[in-house]
Design a protein around this motif. Structure first.
Motif, PDB file in Angstrom:
ATOM      1  N   ASN A 130      15.209   0.926  -2.168  1.00 17.01           N
ATOM      2  CA  ASN A 130      16.538   1.261  -2.708  1.00 17.01           C
ATOM      3  C   ASN A 130      16.528   1.380  -4.219  1.00 17.01           C
ATOM      4  N   ARG A 131      15.384   1.066  -4.846  1.00 14.57           N
ATOM      5  CA  ARG A 131      15.273   1.283  -6.293  1.00 14.57           C
ATOM      6  C   ARG A 131      15.269   2.783  -6.623  1.00 14.57           C
ATOM      7  N   ILE A 132      14.906   3.614  -5.667  1.00 13.68           N
ATOM      8  CA  ILE A 132      14.858   5.066  -5.891  1.00 13.68           C
ATOM      9  C   ILE A 132      16.234   5.637  -5.561  1.00 13.68           C
ATOM     10  N   GLU A 133      16.898   6.173  -6.573  1.00 12.15           N
ATOM     11  CA  GLU A 133      18.269   6.646  -6.422  1.00 12.15           C
ATOM     12  C   GLU A 133      18.341   8.150  -6.671  1.00 12.15           C
ATOM     13  N   ALA A 134      19.161   8.819  -5.872  1.00 14.05           N
ATOM     14  CA  ALA A 134      19.419  10.250  -6.089  1.00 14.05           C
ATOM     15  C   ALA A 134      20.446  10.393  -7.200  1.00 14.05           C
ATOM     16  N   ARG A 135      20.050  11.041  -8.258  1.00  8.80           N
ATOM     17  CA  ARG A 135      20.940  11.294  -9.398  1.00  8.80           C
ATOM     18  C   ARG A 135      20.737  12.740  -9.828  1.00  8.80           C
ATOM     19  N   SER A 136      21.822  13.492  -9.929  1.00  9.28           N
ATOM     20  CA  SER A 136      21.712  14.892 -10.346  1.00  9.28           C
ATOM     21  C   SER A 136      21.047  14.976 -11.725  1.00  9.28           C
ATOM     22  N   PRO A 137      20.017  15.837 -11.895  1.00 10.34           N
ATOM     23  CA  PRO A 137      19.544  16.864 -10.957  1.00 10.34           C
ATOM     24  C   PRO A 137      18.283  16.470 -10.208  1.00 10.34           C
ATOM     25  N   PRO A 160       0.834  -1.215   0.000  1.00 14.85           N
ATOM     26  CA  PRO A 160       0.000   0.000   0.000  1.00 14.85           C
ATOM     27  C   PRO A 160       0.862   1.256   0.000  1.00 14.85           C
ATOM     28  N   VAL A 161       0.536   2.149  -0.905  1.00 12.42           N
ATOM     29  CA  VAL A 161       1.219   3.452  -0.966  1.00 12.42           C
ATOM     30  C   VAL A 161       0.168   4.502  -0.650  1.00 12.42           C
ATOM     31  N   ALA A 162       0.119   4.904   0.619  1.00 13.21           N
ATOM     32  CA  ALA A 162      -0.897   5.859   1.059  1.00 13.21           C
ATOM     33  C   ALA A 162      -0.384   7.275   0.855  1.00 13.21           C
ATOM     34  N   GLY A 163      -1.288   8.205   0.886  1.00 17.93           N
ATOM     35  CA  GLY A 163      -0.914   9.609   0.758  1.00 17.93           C
ATOM     36  C   GLY A 163      -0.858  10.043  -0.681  1.00 17.93           C
ATOM     37  N   GLY A 164      -1.623  11.067  -0.991  1.00 22.71           N
ATOM     38  CA  GLY A 164      -1.712  11.522  -2.377  1.00 22.71           C
ATOM     39  C   GLY A 164      -0.380  11.924  -2.975  1.00 22.71           C
ATOM     40  N   LYS A 165       0.441  12.682  -2.224  1.00 24.26           N
ATOM     41  CA  LYS A 165       1.712  13.159  -2.768  1.00 24.26           C
ATOM     42  C   LYS A 165       2.685  12.009  -3.015  1.00 24.26           C
ATOM     43  N   LEU A 166       2.680  11.007  -2.129  1.00 23.30           N
ATOM     44  CA  LEU A 166       3.583   9.876  -2.340  1.00 23.30           C
ATOM     45  C   LEU A 166       3.188   9.099  -3.585  1.00 23.30           C
ATOM     46  N   ARG A 167       1.880   8.965  -3.838  1.00 23.60           N
ATOM     47  CA  ARG A 167       1.429   8.265  -5.035  1.00 23.60           C
ATOM     48  C   ARG A 167       1.808   9.067  -6.287  1.00 23.60           C
ATOM     49  N   VAL A 168       1.671  10.376  -6.205  1.00 24.78           N
ATOM     50  CA  VAL A 168       2.060  11.213  -7.338  1.00 24.78           C
ATOM     51  C   VAL A 168       3.564  11.091  -7.596  1.00 24.78           C
ATOM     52  N   LEU A 169       4.352  11.108  -6.528  1.00 22.42           N
ATOM     53  CA  LEU A 169       5.810  10.998  -6.665  1.00 22.42           C
ATOM     54  C   LEU A 169       6.193   9.666  -7.302  1.00 22.42           C
ATOM     55  N   LEU A 170       5.629   8.572  -6.790  1.00 23.25           N
ATOM     56  CA  LEU A 170       5.962   7.252  -7.330  1.00 23.25           C
ATOM     57  C   LEU A 170       5.514   7.134  -8.786  1.00 23.25           C
ATOM     58  N   ALA A 171       4.311   7.629  -9.080  1.00 25.93           N
ATOM     59  CA  ALA A 171       3.801   7.548 -10.451  1.00 25.93           C
ATOM     60  C   ALA A 171       4.686   8.326 -11.412  1.00 25.93           C
ATOM     61  N   THR A 172       5.151   9.497 -10.982  1.00 25.21           N
ATOM     62  CA  THR A 172       6.005  10.311 -11.850  1.00 25.21           C
ATOM     63  C   THR A 172       7.313   9.590 -12.141  1.00 25.21           C
ATOM     64  N   LEU A 173       7.913   8.992 -11.108  1.00 26.60           N
ATOM     65  CA  LEU A 173       9.169   8.265 -11.318  1.00 26.60           C
ATOM     66  C   LEU A 173       8.944   7.056 -12.223  1.00 26.60           C
ATOM     67  N   LEU A 174       7.823   6.351 -12.055  1.00 22.27           N
ATOM     68  CA  LEU A 174       7.561   5.181 -12.889  1.00 22.27           C
ATOM     69  C   LEU A 174       7.292   5.568 -14.339  1.00 22.27           C
ATOM     70  N   CYS A 175       6.659   6.713 -14.543  1.00 26.79           N
ATOM     71  CA  CYS A 175       6.415   7.165 -15.920  1.00 26.79           C
ATOM     72  C   CYS A 175       7.720   7.494 -16.645  1.00 26.79           C
ATOM     73  N   HIS A 176       8.779   7.710 -15.882  1.00 28.70           N
ATOM     74  CA  HIS A 176      10.098   7.980 -16.465  1.00 28.70           C
ATOM     75  C   HIS A 176      11.098   6.942 -15.957  1.00 28.70           C
ATOM     76  N   ALA A 177      10.671   5.721 -15.868  1.00 27.57           N
ATOM     77  CA  ALA A 177      11.490   4.670 -15.265  1.00 27.57           C
ATOM     78  C   ALA A 177      12.872   4.603 -15.902  1.00 27.57           C
ATOM     79  N   ASN A 178      13.880   4.443 -15.015  1.00 31.29           N
ATOM     80  CA  ASN A 178      15.295   4.336 -15.419  1.00 31.29           C
ATOM     81  C   ASN A 178      15.840   5.617 -16.034  1.00 31.29           C
ATOM     82  N   ARG A 179      15.119   6.717 -15.876  1.00 30.79           N
ATOM     83  CA  ARG A 179      15.594   8.026 -16.330  1.00 30.79           C
ATOM     84  C   ARG A 179      15.461   9.013 -15.179  1.00 30.79           C
ATOM     85  N   VAL A 180      16.398   9.963 -15.110  1.00 29.69           N
ATOM     86  CA  VAL A 180      16.396  10.941 -14.034  1.00 29.69           C
ATOM     87  C   VAL A 180      15.260  11.930 -14.250  1.00 29.69           C
ATOM     88  N   VAL A 181      14.513  12.162 -13.175  1.00 31.22           N
ATOM     89  CA  VAL A 181      13.470  13.190 -13.176  1.00 31.22           C
ATOM     90  C   VAL A 181      13.971  14.332 -12.301  1.00 31.22           C
TER      91      VAL A 181
END
Length: 916
Positions: free
Chosen positions: A78-85, A19-40
Motif C-alpha cells: 500500500n506504499r505504492i499509490e496511484a497519483r496523476s500522472p 524477494p522481488v522476483a522478475g526483472g521488470k518488477l525490480r526495475v519498477l520498484l527501483a525506479t519508484l525508490l529512486c524518486h521516493a515520495n515523488r510522482v513518477v
C-alpha cells in the motif's frame, strides 16, 4: 520497512528480506525508490522499463506490474499509490539507504562549513558505510543505472573527498596518506584528491614526496588532457618550496568566483508563478537530496524569457556560492551562427581556468574537463538563446548541485524527454502585468491622467513585453508626448509592426521575429507565410492544409515545427493560435515572397469550410434538401465527419470562423459561397439559440443569392430569413419571404421546394393561431411531398397536420397523423423529426386526458434532444411538459420542469425566447 538501492536492490520488512522476483518488477520498484515520495509519470516509467522503446500498451502493462508488485510487497504494497500522472512510493525517514546517505552528506557539508571536523568525519563515515556495491547493481535497466548511478556515484566521491579533508584537518595524516594514495591511483584526474595527498604528505614532513606527488598529477593532466594543473595546485607547490608546512586552514576554492549574470531588468514585472515554480523545484531538490533540475524556458520572440531567467537568477544568487555562469548560445542570432557546443564549453572553461591555461586537444576531453571542474560545485548555469537540444546536452553538468536554466524559442523536447528537464512555457503578459509594465516605464501619474489611452497602448501591443518596452521607450524619451498622441501615432501606421520601429540598427519587433523565421525549414516557412493570408489567428490543421494546398500530414508536420519554435501556440490536437503581432509579420512575409498566392489560398479555404459545413449540416438535420455544390478546389481538405456528434463538435469549434467566412465572402464578392455557407449554418445556429447570428447570416446570404441570380439559392434563403424573423416575433415580415420563395420554386419547377415552403407557411400560420390555414398548408405540403417522393417531407408534413388537428380539437385524427409521422421518421433514421413527433404526441395525449402517455412522449422527445445536443428544443419540450403536469393538477412537477427549462435558456442567454 527498509529499502536499499546502494548495491543490490533489497527490501526488508522487519522479519526478513522480501524477494522481488522478475526483472521488470525490480526495475519498477527501483525506479519508484529512486524518486521516493515523488510522482513518477507513466511516460517516465515506460521509458525506463523498456529502455527508451515502450510498447503501444505500455500504460496497461505498467498498471499490471504495479498490481503484481503490490502483492509481492505484502503489507508494504500500500506504499505504492496511484497519483496523476503515474505512481509514487511512500518512504518514511530512515527507511531508504540512498535518502539517508544524502541527508548525512548534507549534514557533513554543514559541519565542514562550520569547521566542525569531528562531526563531519562521523557523518561521512556513517554515510559511506551504507554503500555495499554500485547502486542498483542487480537491476536489469541500463537506462536507470545510467541516470541514477551517475549522480549517486558522484555524490559518493564528493563524500570521500570531504572525508579525506576532515581527516587531514584533524591531523590524521598517516591514515589520510594511505587512503589518498589508493584513491589518487583509482581517480588520477581528480585534482582535489591530489591536493589533499600533497598536504597530508607535507604534514608528515615528507616534502620531497609531496613535490613528487605534484609532478605526478602535472604529468597526468598534461598527458591525458593537455592542460596544466590548476592555479591552486600550482600555488600549493610554490608554498611547499618556500615554506616548512602548508597552512591547513585553507579552503580549496577558486580565488575568483564567476558572477556573470547580466544586469537585472530595472522595470521587470510579473511572472510570479514561474518564479515561485523555480524556487520550489530548487527547494525540493535540496530537501530530497536529488540533483538540481534543468529548467527550459521557452516561448515566442519578445516574450521575456531571458528577463525572467536573469531576474530570478539574481534573486537566488546567494544559493550558488561557487558562481553564476551566463552564456549566450546565439541560437537565433541575426548572424545565423549559433555557438557550437565545443565553443560553448571553451567559454565556460574560461570562467574557471587562468587565461594562459592549455586546454585539451579534443572536444570530448574538453567536455570531460568542464564536467570535472563543476562536478563538486554549487553553480547556476544560464544558457541563453539555445537553438536545439543537441547544442545544450554536452553543456549540462554532472554534479548534483548545479542548476541549469536554458532559454529558447524552441521547446527543446529532447531535453525534456531524455534529460528530465522541467519545461516552463512562457506566454504574453496578463493584462494587469502589461499595465504595470507600462506604469513602471512611464510613471503612474501619466497613466492615471489618460487611462483609456493606456489601455489602448496595451491592446495595440497585444501584451507582448518587447512591444510594450519599445512603445514605452518612445513615451519615456518624449515626456511632452501625450499617451493619446502616442496611441494615434501607432494607429496611423500602415503596417502593424511599424508601430514598434526604433532607431536604425536597433532590434525591433520585426527584426526579432525575423531571427526565428530564418531558422525554419522550407516547409514550415512556407506554411508560416500562408497563415499570414488567413484573417483569423486561430487555425486548425485542415484549414492550414487547405491554405497551403498540401496533404494534411505534411501540414501537421509544418504546424508542429512552428509550434516547437513558438511561432504558434498549440491549443490541442490539430488546433493552433498565432499571436496577433506574429500574424502580422507572417502576412508581411507572404506579401513579399508569394504575392500571387492569396486568391487561390482563399478559394481552397472557402471550399474547405463550405463542403465540411454542408456535410455537417446534413448530419445534424437529414431532412434538409442537400445543396448541389461545385467540386472543391484541388488541395482543399474536406473533413470526413462520421455522425451527428462529430458534426456538432465541429460546428461548435469552428462557428466563430464560419461566421467570419460568411462576412468575408460577402465582402470579397464570393456570392455563391456566401449564401451556400450561410444556409449550412442555419440549423446549428437555431439549435444553439444563436438567433441574432442566424438572422444576420441569412440577410447577408439573401443579398448574395439575389446577386447570383440563383433561383434555388434565393428561395432557400427566403425560407431561412422567414424562420429567423419568427424567432424574433416578427410574423408580419415572414409571409412575404415565404410567398417569394414559393414563386421562385414554381418558376424553377421545383416540386420538393414548393412542398417544403407550404410546410413553412403551415408553421407560420400555426404561430399566428390560424390553425385552419395551417392545416390546409400542411395538407398541400403532404401532397407535394408524396408526388415527388420526398419521404422526409411527408414525415414532417404529417406531424404538422397532426398538430393542427389537435389544436382544432380533432384528437383522433391528430393521434393517427403523428403516430404515422413518428414511424416514418424512425424508418428514415431522422432523430430530430422523431423528437418533434414525440413532442406532438405528448401534447395530444395530454389533451386526451392521458397524463401517463403524455409524460412518456415528452420524456422520449427530451432524451432525443439531449442526445442531439439541441438545448433550445429540449427547453421548449420541457415547457410543454410543465404545462401538461399543471393541467392535470401536478403543480409541483410542472414547476420543476418549467424551472429546468428556464435554467437551460438562462444558460444560453435566451430567457425571453417564445417558441411554439
Amino acid at each position: 520497512m527498509r529499502f536499499a538501492i546502494l548495491g543490490p536492490l533489497t527490501v526488508h520488512d522487519g522479519h526478513g528480506n522480501v524477494p522481488v522476483a522478475g526483472g521488470k518488477l525490480r526495475v519498477l520498484l527501483a525506479t519508484l525508490l529512486c524518486h521516493a515520495n515523488r510522482v513518477v509519470s507513466y511516460e517516465k516509467l515506460a521509458d525506463v522499463l523498456w529502455d527508451g522503446r515502450p510498447t503501444a500498451a505500455a500504460n496497461t502493462t505498467i498498471r499490471s506490474y504495479v498490481k503484481r508488485l503490490r502483492r509481492t510487497l505484502g503489507a508494504a504494497g500500500n506504499r505504492i499509490e496511484a497519483r496523476s500522472p503515474g505512481y509514487l512510493i511512500r518512504v518514511e525517514p530512515g527507511e531508504l539507504d540512498a535518502k539517508e546517505f544524502v541527508d548525512l552528506c548534507r549534514a557533513a557539508e554543514h559541519d565542514s562549513r562550520q569547521e566542525q571536523w569531528v562531526e563531519c568525519a562521523r557523518h561521512l563515515e556513517r554515510a559511506l558505510d551504507l554503500w555495499r556495491q554500485s547502486p542498483l547493481v542487480d537491476v536489469p535497466s541500463p537506462r536507470l543505472q545510467a541516470e541514477e548511478t551517475r549522480w549517486l556515484t558522484e555524490l559518493r566521491m564528493e563524500a570521500v573527498e570531504r572525508h579525506m579533508l576532515a581527516t587531514v584537518r584533524l591531523g590524521r595524516h598517516d591514515r589520510a596518506v594511505n587512503e589518498l594514495e589508493r584513491l589518487t591511483q583509482a581517480n588520477p584526474l581528480r585534482e582535489r584528491l591530489h591536493q589533499l595527498l600533497i598536504i597530508a604528505l607535507d604534514g608528515l614532513g615528507r616534502r620531497a614526496d609531496a613535490l613528487v606527488a605534484y609532478q605526478r598529477i602535472r604529468r597526468t593532466l598534461a598527458d591525458e588532457l593537455g592542460i596544466d594543473p590548476s592555479a591552486e595546485l600550482q600555488a600549493l607547490q610554490q608554498r611547499i618550496l618556500v615554506s616548512d608546512t602548508v597552512p591547513e586552514s585553507r579552503e580549496f576554492r577558486p580565488v575568483d568566483v564567476p558572477r556573470q549574470l547580466p544586469a537585472t531588468i530595472r522595470h521587470f514585472v510579473g511572472r510570479q508563478a514561474e518564479q515561485k515554480e523555480f524556487t520550489e523545484l530548487l527547494d525540493t531538490a535540496e530537501r530530497t537530496g536529488t540533483p538540481a533540475p534543468v529548467l527550459t524556458i521557452s516561448g515566442p520572440p519578445g516574450v521575456g524569457k531571458t528577463a525572467l531567467a536573469v531576474h530570478w537568477g539574481h534573486s537566488e544568487a546567494h544559493r550558488f556560492p561557487d558562481g553564476q555562469l551566463y552564456l549566450d548560445l546565439r541560437g537565433f542570432h541575426p548572424s545565423d551562427t549559433p555557438l557550437t557546443s565545443d565553443g560553448a564549453i571553451r567559454d565556460l572553461l574560461s570562467s574557471f581556468l587562468p587565461d594562459d591555461a592549455r586546454l585539451p586537444a579534443s572536444a570530448s576531453a574538453r567536455a570531460a574537463l568542464y564536467r570535472s571542474i563543476v562536478a563538486d560545485k554549487t553553480v547556476l548555469i544560464m544558457l541563453d538563446n539555445a537553438h536545439h537540444a543537441e547544442q545544450v546536452r554536452p553543456l549540462l553538468p554532472g554534479g548534483p548541485r548545479c542548476l541549469t536554466i536554458v532559454t529558447s524559442r524552441n521547446r527543446l523536447n529532447g531535453l525534456v524527454a531524455m534529460e528530465g528537464a522541467h519545461p516552463v512555457p512562457l506566454g504574453v503578459l496578463p493584462d494587469e502585468d502589461a499595465h504595470l509594465l507600462l506604469q513602471r516605464r512611464l510613471g503612474k501619474g501619466r497613466l492615471e491622467c489618460e487611462p483609456d489611452a493606456a489601455r489602448a497602448i496595451v491592446d495595440l501591443c497585444h501584451r507582448l513585453p518587447l512591444a510594450l518596452s519599445l512603445v514605452s521607450a518612445r513615451g519615456a524619451t518624449c515626456p511632452q508626448l501625450s499617451l493619446t498622441t502616442l496611441t494615434e501615432e501607432m494607429s496611423e501606421k500602415d503596417s502593424t509592426l511599424d508601430r514598434f520601429r526604433t532607431d536604425p540598427g536597433s532590434a525591433d519587433v520585426r527584426s526579432v521575429f525575423s531571427w526565428s523565421y530564418r531558422q525554419l525549414s522550407d516547409s514550415a516557412a512556407r506554411m508560416f507565410r500562408f497563415l499570414g493570408l488567413h484573417r483569423a489567428t486561430v487555425i486548425s490543421a485542415p484549414v492550414a492544409a487547405s491554405l497551403a494546398g498540401q496533404p494534411l500530414d505534411e501540414a501537421r508536420a509544418a504546424l508542429l515545427e512552428l509550434a516547437a519554435a513558438h511561432l504558434l501556440d498549440e491549443q490541442g490536437r490539430d488546433r493552433f493560435t498565432c499571436h496577433a503581432l506574429m500574424h502580422s509579420y507572417a502576412g508581411e512575409q507572404a506579401a513579399r515572397e508569394m504575392p500571387g498566392a492569396t486568391e487561390p489560398a482563399l478559394r481552397r479555404v472557402l471550399d474547405h469550410y463550405l463542403h465540411t459545413a454542408h456535410r455537417a449540416s446534413m448530419l445534424l438535420e437529414p431532412i434538409r434538401q442537400p445543396l448541389s455544390l461545385d467540386q472543391p478546389e484541388p488541395g482543399a481538405q474536406v473533413i470526413p465527419l462520421a455522425d451527428h456528434h462529430e458534426a456538432l463538435a465541429w460546428f461548435r469549434s469552428e462557428i466563430a470562423l464560419l461566421l467570419a467566412q460568411v462576412r468575408l465572402t460577402a465582402e470579397k464578392g464570393y456570392d455563391r459561397h456566401c449564401w451556400q455557407l450561410a444556409w449550412t449554418l442555419a440549423d446549428f445556429l437555431h439549435s444553439e439559440g444563436r438567433h441574432e447570428d442566424l438572422l444576420d447570416t441569412q440577410r447577408t446570404a439573401l443579398a448574395a443569392a439575389r446577386r447570383t441570380g440563383d433561383l434555388d439559392g434565393e428561395a432557400r434563403v427566403h425560407r431561412e430569413v422567414s424562420r429567423a424573423n419568427q424567432l424574433f416575433e416578427r410574423p408580419d415580415g415572414d409571409c412575404p419571404h415565404l410567398i417569394r420563395a414559393l414563386r421562385l420554386y414554381r418558376q424553377n419547377n421545383d416540386i420538393q421546394g414548393q412542398g417544403r415552403t407550404y410546410l413553412s407557411l403551415a408553421y407560420l400560420c400555426a404561430r399566428q393561431g390560424r390553425y385552419p390555414d395551417a392545416r390546409d398548408y400542411s395538407r398541400r405540403a403532404l401532397d407535394f411531398a408524396r408526388v415527388c417522393g420526398d419521404e422526409g417531407g411527408c414525415a414532417a408534413a404529417l406531424n404538422s397536420l397532426g398538430w393542427c388537428h389537435a389544436e382544432l380539437g380533432n384528437l383522433e385524427e391528430a393521434l393517427a397523423n403523428c403516430e404515422e409521422s413518428l414511424e416514418l421518421h424512425r424508418r428514415l433514421v431522422m432523430p430530430a423529426g422523431e423528437a418533434y413527433s414525440h413532442d406532438s404526441l405528448g401534447y395530444i395525449h395530454s389533451a386526451r386526458g392521458d397524463l401517463g402517455r403524455s409524460v412518456a412522449s415528452y420524456v422520449a422527445a427530451i432524451e432525443v434532444w439531449r442526445t442531439l445536443g439541441n438545448r433550445v428544443e429540449e427547453a421548449m419540450t420541457l415547457r410543454r411538459l410543465a404545462e401538461a403536469y399543471t393541467r392535470h393538477g401536478h403543480a409541483a412537477a410542472g414547476h420543476g420542469a418549467a424551472r429546468l427549462a428556464e435554467t437551460i435558456l438562462l444558460d444560453m442567454g435566451q430567457v425571453g425566447l417564445h417558441l411554439a
